[in-house]
Design an enzyme around this catalytic site. Structure first.
Site, PDB file in Angstrom:
ATOM      1  N   ALA A 149      30.631  16.578  94.761  1.00  0.00           N
ATOM      2  CA  ALA A 149      30.459  17.436  95.614  1.00  0.00           C
ATOM      3  C   ALA A 149      29.099  17.462  95.643  1.00  0.00           C
ATOM      4  O   ALA A 149      29.200  16.578  95.111  1.00  0.00           O
ATOM      5  CB  ALA A 149      31.125  18.601  94.521  1.00  0.00           C
TER       6      ALA A 149
ATOM      7  N   CYS B 125      26.517   8.475 110.480  1.00  0.00           N
ATOM      8  CA  CYS B 125      28.021   8.305 111.138  1.00  0.00           C
ATOM      9  C   CYS B 125      28.787  10.299 110.813  1.00  0.00           C
ATOM     10  O   CYS B 125      29.558   9.784 111.995  1.00  0.00           O
ATOM     11  CB  CYS B 125      28.322   7.305 110.510  1.00  0.00           C
TER      12      CYS B 125
ATOM     13  N   ARG C 168      17.973   9.684 108.442  1.00  0.00           N
ATOM     14  CA  ARG C 168      18.880  10.387 109.537  1.00  0.00           C
ATOM     15  C   ARG C 168      19.761  11.564 108.802  1.00  0.00           C
ATOM     16  O   ARG C 168      20.461  11.603 108.457  1.00  0.00           O
ATOM     17  CB  ARG C 168      19.627   8.818 110.454  1.00  0.00           C
TER      18      ARG C 168
END
Ligand code: UGA
Length: 467
Positions: A275, A283, A350
């Site tokens: 978690a 991706c 990203r």
């Protein structure tokens, strides 16, 4: 190995560069092509555009011998037996994958084919892309008997990309005829025969000569769907455990105990049940959206994936609320941020949940002092240094005089931090951990007020107040 094969790899991003280096490591001759001249120059000069374990040594060894870098796709195609397309397939505005780079590369390859080639789609692409590449090659003048298009999805993770490539769970090839299948099997033969693992210089990992990876042969569409379904399933596992973590938070239960109990069921498995503040990277967010779009195009509403995305987006908001409930007001507070990369072990930011949380904090008027072992240069390009955004060169400097520390990427360095030194550096001993790197009892014993995700906080001193 039977026969080294000449392989062109088009695209030198994570997948392209790692695949190119690993094919050369297996003994093939590799030509790595990119249209970014600066990148090709860097690679020729011995530099590396990405941060990846084993890659510098491997390329250092192979650069002189069996791998070359070029911008000349035409010449690379002419020389190659197999051309791997590993260019980006970014997300377009409506969620589907933008395949224009694949289209451009396929068109250029078509104009260079002079004898039989196997064209391999390695980039993550939607089902039916194989057919589109075939059509594009034909439209651009390639005669149908001079090529086959196969699908060979990649399952490597950033940070462990080389090991993942050389010690895969499975190798998937989607192929419709025996000639192309034979070439692909030859390319991977050093792995599937186990011969690679007997080499003294082999990169270590879970596979061995006695336990080589299986090669699964299937239809091209099945291979394309296998890649999307795998990433979507893994993202679903993360969102699932994050949703459970939120219930654990409310019930005063430790989610790690639950994840352990659930993951020991071997129908579920223990991995990807950590978690945290949600998945990021280049991706999962893109592929979940693209798979949902593909399903929609084929007449199916894959609403489960919409829910996976919603939980993932909410996870960052919930963590932000946790910060607020730990600190009460945010304007003017100075926070130390450990971790900017979308996960530990990479310089990639990203879709990083860390960056999104930093942006939320700045919007609320906080000042942040940022530290990441590898991702600071990249972060500076999107979050300019200024009076409220400082970059520092170590964890303790980040913590100095801060109102609290936030842990936002799971770097091993952070887990090994000297907790006494950290507490002394802080203005208030508050740690808000988005990656569950520390043991709540240890933190409490060391005098911290510690908050994490889906685990009861053992507060000393400052108490969290529910809003
Ligand atoms: C992912 C897949 O794991 C690879 O198999 C796949 O080849 C690759 O995408 C791709 O399609 O190219 P990657 O994006 O490098 O690899 O990173 P992961 O290690 O999968 O992590 C993705 C995100 O999920 C990270 O933000 C990570 O922190 C988060 N995560 C992962 C969790 O929050 N909990 C977990 O238990 C595992």
């Amino acid at each position: 190995m039977a026969q080294p094969i000449c392989i062109a790899v088009v695209g030198s991003g994570y997948v392209g560069l790692v695949s190119a280096a690993c094919f050369a490591e297996l003994g093939h001759r590799v030509i790595c092509v990119d249209n970014d001249e600066a990148k090709v120059r860097l690679l020729k000069d011995g530099g590396l555009p990405i941060h990846e374990e084993y890659l510098p040594e491997m390329l250092g060894r192979l650069r002189q011998e069996s791998i070359e870098f070029t911008t000349d796709l035409h010449e690379a195609t002419r020389q190659a037996d197999a051309v791997f397309i590993a260019v980006g397939t970014p997300q377009s505005d409506n969620g589907d994958a933008d395949l224009s780079y694949v289209d451009a590369v396929a068109s250029a390859i078509a104009r260079s084919i002079d004898n039989y080639k196997v064209i391999v789609e390695k980039s993550t692409v939607p089902v039916y892309t194989n057919e589109w590449i075939t059509r594009t090659l034909e439209r651009n003048g390639a005669s149908r008997d001079t090529f086959d298009v196969v699908s060979n999805p990649e399952f490597l993770r950033e940070g462990t990309a080389v090991t993942d490539f050389l010690h895969p769970n499975r190798i998937v090839i989607g192929v419709e005829n025996e000639r192309a299948a034979h070439l692909l099997r030859q390319i991977y033969e050093p792995l599937t025969s186990g011969a690679y693992y007997d080499r003294p210089s082999a990169v270590p990992g879970s596979r061995s000569a006695d336990n080589p990876p299986p090669l699964l042969q299937m239809s091209t569409r099945a291979a394309e769907l296998t890649k999307h379904a795998t990433n979507a399933f893994l993202a679903m596992k993360i969102s699932f455990i994050n949703a459970v973590a939120n219930i654990c938070d409310a019930a005063g239960v430790n989610v790690e105990e639950v994840a352990r109990g659930v993951g020991m069921d071997d129908r579920i498995g223990p991995r990807f049940l950590r978690a945290g503040i949600g998945y990021g990277g280049s991706c999962f967010p893109k592929d979940v959206a693209a798979f949902r779009w593909v399903a929609e195009q084929l007449g199916h509403h894959f609403d489960l994936l919409a829910e996976v995305e919603r939980i993932n987006a909410d996870q960052k908001k919930l963590f932000f609320r946790k910060i607020r409930s730990a600190l009460w007001t945010l304007r003017g507070k100075r926070l130390a941020v450990l971790g900017l990369a979308f996960k530990g072990g990479t310089d990639d930011i990203r879709e990083s949940p860390a960056i999104e949380i930093v942006r939320m904090l700045l919007k609320e008027g906080c000042s942040v002092t940022l530290f990441d072992p590898a991702a600071m240069e990249r972060t500076k390009e999107v979050l300019e240094p200024g009076p409220r955004v400082k970059y520092v060169s170590d964890m303790y400097e980040a913590a100095t005089d801060a109102h609290a520390v936030l842990v936002l990427s799971d770097w091993q360095e952070f887990a090994a931090i000297d907790l006494d030194r950290l507490r002394e550096a802080l203005r208030h001993p508050i740690v808000i951990d988005g990656r569950n790197l520390f043991d709540p009892e240890v933190m409490s014993g060391k005098g911290f007020t510690y908050f994490s995700v889906g685990r009861p906080s053992l507060a000393t001193g400052v108490k969290a107040v529910k809003l």
